[in-house]
Design a protein around this motif. Structure first.
Motif, PDB file in Angstrom:
ATOM      1  N   MET A  21       8.175  39.945  48.455  1.00 19.78           N
ATOM      2  CA  MET A  21       7.793  39.165  47.348  1.00 19.78           C
ATOM      3  C   MET A  21       6.496  38.594  47.789  1.00 19.78           C
ATOM      4  N   THR A  22       6.442  37.960  48.866  1.00 13.83           N
ATOM      5  CA  THR A  22       5.455  37.213  49.234  1.00 13.83           C
ATOM      6  C   THR A  22       4.403  37.993  49.613  1.00 13.83           C
ATOM      7  N   LEU A  23       4.190  39.056  50.562  1.00 10.24           N
ATOM      8  CA  LEU A  23       3.352  39.898  50.896  1.00 10.24           C
ATOM      9  C   LEU A  23       2.777  40.573  49.636  1.00 10.24           C
ATOM     10  N   SER A  24       3.550  40.916  48.715  1.00  9.63           N
ATOM     11  CA  SER A  24       3.178  41.789  47.596  1.00  9.63           C
ATOM     12  C   SER A  24       2.262  40.991  46.835  1.00  9.63           C
ATOM     13  N   ALA A  25       2.555  39.644  46.482  1.00 16.09           N
ATOM     14  CA  ALA A  25       1.607  38.637  45.812  1.00 16.09           C
ATOM     15  C   ALA A  25       0.477  38.504  46.467  1.00 16.09           C
ATOM     16  N   ARG A 181       2.157  26.101  44.671  1.00 14.20           N
ATOM     17  CA  ARG A 181       2.978  26.025  46.102  1.00 14.20           C
ATOM     18  C   ARG A 181       3.301  24.641  46.490  1.00 14.20           C
ATOM     19  N   VAL A 182       4.240  24.325  47.537  1.00 12.10           N
ATOM     20  CA  VAL A 182       4.462  23.086  48.166  1.00 12.10           C
ATOM     21  C   VAL A 182       3.509  22.918  49.228  1.00 12.10           C
ATOM     22  N   LYS A 183       2.669  21.693  48.946  1.00 13.86           N
ATOM     23  CA  LYS A 183       1.766  21.502  50.248  1.00 13.86           C
ATOM     24  C   LYS A 183       2.859  20.873  51.570  1.00 13.86           C
ATOM     25  N   GLY A 184       2.114  21.036  52.740  1.00 18.26           N
ATOM     26  CA  GLY A 184       2.768  20.611  53.879  1.00 18.26           C
ATOM     27  C   GLY A 184       4.071  21.666  54.316  1.00 18.26           C
ATOM     28  N   THR A 185       4.119  22.809  53.724  1.00 16.72           N
ATOM     29  CA  THR A 185       4.964  23.761  54.295  1.00 16.72           C
ATOM     30  C   THR A 185       4.189  24.939  54.805  1.00 16.72           C
ATOM     31  N   ALA A 186       5.118  26.074  55.622  1.00 15.02           N
ATOM     32  CA  ALA A 186       4.316  27.055  56.106  1.00 15.02           C
ATOM     33  C   ALA A 186       3.916  27.852  54.706  1.00 15.02           C
ATOM     34  N   PRO A 187       2.542  28.622  54.815  1.00 14.53           N
ATOM     35  CA  PRO A 187       1.880  29.284  53.842  1.00 14.53           C
ATOM     36  C   PRO A 187       3.072  30.488  53.261  1.00 14.53           C
ATOM     37  N   ASN A 188       4.149  30.944  53.972  1.00 13.61           N
ATOM     38  CA  ASN A 188       5.119  31.808  53.309  1.00 13.61           C
ATOM     39  C   ASN A 188       6.250  31.300  52.747  1.00 13.61           C
ATOM     40  N   ASP A 189       6.408  30.124  52.771  1.00 10.54           N
ATOM     41  CA  ASP A 189       7.368  29.336  52.053  1.00 10.54           C
ATOM     42  C   ASP A 189       7.298  29.771  50.649  1.00 10.54           C
ATOM     43  N   PRO A 190       8.512  30.417  50.066  1.00  9.98           N
ATOM     44  CA  PRO A 190       8.380  31.186  48.924  1.00  9.98           C
ATOM     45  C   PRO A 190       8.519  30.080  47.619  1.00  9.98           C
ATOM     46  N   THR A 191       8.545  28.813  47.731  1.00  5.49           N
ATOM     47  CA  THR A 191       8.739  27.944  46.624  1.00  5.49           C
ATOM     48  C   THR A 191       7.622  27.922  45.541  1.00  5.49           C
ATOM     49  N   ARG A 192       7.832  28.166  44.472  1.00  5.96           N
ATOM     50  CA  ARG A 192       6.944  27.974  43.493  1.00  5.96           C
ATOM     51  C   ARG A 192       7.240  27.200  42.598  1.00  5.96           C
ATOM     52  N   PRO A 193       6.682  25.887  42.320  1.00  7.17           N
ATOM     53  CA  PRO A 193       7.050  24.952  41.560  1.00  7.17           C
ATOM     54  C   PRO A 193       6.904  25.070  40.141  1.00  7.17           C
ATOM     55  N   GLN A 194       5.835  25.999  39.627  1.00  9.90           N
ATOM     56  CA  GLN A 194       5.386  26.307  38.486  1.00  9.90           C
ATOM     57  C   GLN A 194       6.232  27.562  37.876  1.00  9.90           C
ATOM     58  N   GLY A 195       6.994  27.947  38.739  1.00  4.34           N
ATOM     59  CA  GLY A 195       7.702  29.409  38.235  1.00  4.34           C
ATOM     60  C   GLY A 195       7.224  30.664  38.788  1.00  4.34           C
ATOM     61  N   GLN A 196       8.169  31.499  38.995  1.00  2.00           N
ATOM     62  CA  GLN A 196       7.640  32.843  39.431  1.00  2.00           C
ATOM     63  C   GLN A 196       6.551  33.664  38.655  1.00  2.00           C
ATOM     64  N   THR A 197       6.653  33.442  37.257  1.00  2.00           N
ATOM     65  CA  THR A 197       5.689  34.053  36.564  1.00  2.00           C
ATOM     66  C   THR A 197       4.178  33.800  36.729  1.00  2.00           C
ATOM     67  N   LYS A 198       4.037  32.534  37.289  1.00  2.00           N
ATOM     68  CA  LYS A 198       2.795  31.975  37.215  1.00  2.00           C
ATOM     69  C   LYS A 198       2.109  32.463  38.575  1.00  2.00           C
ATOM     70  N   GLY A 199       2.737  33.190  39.325  1.00  2.00           N
ATOM     71  CA  GLY A 199       2.163  33.855  40.632  1.00  2.00           C
ATOM     72  C   GLY A 199       1.999  32.902  41.618  1.00  2.00           C
ATOM     73  N   GLY A 200       1.699  33.328  42.840  1.00  2.00           N
ATOM     74  CA  GLY A 200       1.596  32.413  44.178  1.00  2.00           C
ATOM     75  C   GLY A 200       1.278  33.214  45.398  1.00  2.00           C
ATOM     76  N   SER A 201       1.635  32.580  46.473  1.00  2.00           N
ATOM     77  CA  SER A 201       1.582  33.188  47.558  1.00  2.00           C
ATOM     78  C   SER A 201      -0.185  33.514  48.045  1.00  2.00           C
ATOM     79  N   ILE A 202      -1.002  32.682  47.193  1.00  2.00           N
ATOM     80  CA  ILE A 202      -2.547  33.002  47.344  1.00  2.00           C
ATOM     81  C   ILE A 202      -3.204  32.393  48.758  1.00  2.00           C
ATOM     82  N   TRP A 203      -3.657  33.420  49.619  1.00  2.00           N
ATOM     83  CA  TRP A 203      -4.016  33.059  50.651  1.00  2.00           C
ATOM     84  C   TRP A 203      -5.570  33.364  51.040  1.00  2.00           C
ATOM     85  N   LEU A 204      -5.988  32.821  51.918  1.00  2.00           N
ATOM     86  CA  LEU A 204      -7.303  33.399  52.562  1.00  2.00           C
ATOM     87  C   LEU A 204      -6.661  34.184  53.771  1.00  2.00           C
TER      88      LEU A 204
END
Length: 248
Positions: A21-25, A181-204
């Motif tokens: 899920m994370t990598l796909s996002a 995402r939750v600040k202060g966690t590893a980039p691949n922490d799957p927690t999405r405070p605004q819900g899954q449909t909002k998307g997430g795991s946005i990285w450089l």
């Protein structure tokens, strides 16, 4: 407050079950056909910019709406200038504040979501979110290259090898963009405070030569430079979007 290293390791391990899920996002491969434009400079090396003839009082080509969202205490801004609303091509520029003015430090050819940009990002839309976001955490498959941001090394960042080979090293280095995402966690922490449909795991992350699923990608040398330069004491942020939206 940031958890101890042991807790971060546990979080990274827990994230493994959410790996696909994370990598796909972030950089999900749709076959890696590489049909989008290759990065403008063949090697993807950074370009040292000449100091501007006039002092920059604000981040160039960013309108009042987004400019006002850049915190007053921000001393570093990573600006992502998308070529167009529906384009996967962009340019990343690092600006550093000196006194009351900004210096254009370095820039790199880059890619964003393969379908372009949106002000209302949703899971799976293949568009990068427009806005201003903080940068607080980094990590990747490879060992810490000397990052100033807290860095989590974990095998769980590895892109699956059934993806096209050009994508295998996408997540060797990543910097989390603080979108849903939750600040202060590893980039691949799957927690999405605004819900899954909002998307997430946005990285450089590292570039594979074409558009991503929503992230921003640039060369390995560019990522190494950003990791060694972006300093949490400077309250760094990214301002990102297509050029027209940035100016609005």
């Amino acid at each position: 407050m940031r958890n101890a290293g042991a807790v971060r390791t546990a979080v990274a391990a827990a994230a493994c079950s959410f790996l696909l899920m994370t990598l796909s996002a972030c950089g999900g491969s749709s076959g890696g056909d590489g049909t989008e434009r290759q990065a403008a400079s063949g090697s993807g090396d950074s370009r040292q910019e000449d100091r501007p003839a006039v002092d920059l009082k604000r981040i160039p080509d960013v309108g009042d709406q987004l400019q006002s969202k850049i915190p007053q205490n921000a001393g570093q801004v990573v600006a992502v200038y998308g070529d167009g609303k529906n384009s996967g091509d962009s340019t990343v520029v690092l600006y550093t504040k000196s006194g009351a003015t900004w210096d254009k430090t370095r820039s790199w050819p880059a890619h964003n979501g393969k379908k372009g940009w949106t002000a209302d990002h949703r899971e799976g839309d293949k568009r990068s979110p427009i806005g201003v976001f903080t940068l607080t955490d980094a990590g990747g498959v490879l060992a810490d290259p000397g990052a100033k941001l807290p860095y989590t090394q974990a095998a769980s960042f590895q892109a699956p090898h059934y993806w096209a080979k050009s994508h295998w090293h996408d997540f060797d280095y990543v910097i989390a963009i603080d979108y849903n995402r939750v600040k202060g966690t590893a980039p691949n922490d799957p927690t999405r405070p605004q819900g899954q449909t909002k998307g997430g795991s946005i990285w450089l992350h590292m570039d594979h030569g074409s558009g991503t699923s929503a992230c921003v990608s640039l060369s390995k040398s560019g990522m190494e430079y950003l990791l060694r330069t972006i300093d949490p004491t400077q309250h760094p942020v990214v301002v990102m979007g297509d050029k027209a939206s940035l100016k609005s």
